[in-house]
Design an enzyme around this catalytic site. Structure first.
Site, PDB file in Angstrom:
ATOM      1  CE  LYS A  30      -2.111   1.867   3.564  1.00 44.04           C
ATOM      2  NZ  LYS A  30      -2.998   2.145   4.712  1.00 44.04           N
ATOM      3  CG  ASP A  43      -7.692   3.462   2.579  1.00 45.48           C
ATOM      4  OD1 ASP A  43      -8.637   3.086   1.843  1.00 45.48           O
ATOM      5  OD2 ASP A  43      -7.623   4.618   3.032  1.00 45.48           O
TER       6      ASP A  43
END
Length: 214
Positions: A124, A142
């Site tokens: 991420k 997320d």
């Protein structure tokens, strides 16, 4: 989990997002690729606002790997101790700074594999840096995106990698660069976890979420 929305519906959704916010921006303050990398690494299990408060005093004095190493781990801790997991994060930032100086001439690489090899940098974080700094249409999934993807059917999936692939496969190419920012901001301020603000939602009529709020 909602079923995957049709391509035409997804195109309508992102056309509306684009019209409302043509150039969405991430909310972590940064001045260069290194400060962006550090800010995103610090943001794990912390709010962007909390990270921004901590880095307001840090980045003016440590905006390169070399300056971060000169500051040192204890000096870094003094700036970030209001952030969760600050000791482990400080160790990672110092270690990644060492690697950047030693192996990359003090520069942040533009490769996902190279970024993910750095301490404290997961997929991420790497995707955020690739997208925001290098303008590569990487999708940083997320909790907000995972929730929205499954709630709306824009990009459903059982795990973050499946949702990431759904974004890449289902969202039209013209919207790929900003897709994750539109989704994050929508999830942060409109399609919230406990009580989504459906009455204020741009895509209310296109969303199949059964528990819409008045």
């Amino acid at each position: 989990m909602a079923a995957q929305l049709p391509y035409a519906t997804i195109h309508q959704i992102f056309t509306r997002f684009q019209a409302a916010e043509p150039e969405p921006k991430g909310e972590l303050h940064h001045t260069n690729a290194f400060t962006l990398l550090v800010a995103v690494a610090l943001s794990a299990q912390a709010t962007d606002k909390g990270v921004n408060r901590a880095t307001a005093g840090l980045f003016p004095i440590a905006d390169t790997p070399e300056k971060m190493l000169a500051l040192g781990e204890e000096g870094l801790i003094d700036h970030i101790k209001t952030i969760g997991l600050y000791r482990n994060k400080a160790k990672n930032v110092i270690r990644l700074s060492e690697i950047l100086v030693r192996d990359y001439g003090g520069q942040v690489p533009s490769s996902r594999a190279a970024l993910q090899s750095l301490p404290g940098v997961g997929r991420k974080t790497a995707n955020v840096v690739l997208n925001m700094w290098w303008h590569i249409p990487a999708q940083a999934v997320d909790t907000h995106i995972f929730r929205i993807g499954n709630r709306t059917g824009i990009c459903p999936g059982k795990d973050v990698e499946t949702v990431e692939r759904a974004i890449e496969d289902q969202i039209p190419a013209e919207f790929q660069q900003h897709a994750h920012h539109w989704l994050i901001l929508h999830g942060r301020y409109i399609c919230t976890a406990r009580k989504p603000r459906c009455a204020d939602c741009l895509i209310h009529d296109l969303c199949p979420f059964e528990e819409k709020t008045a």
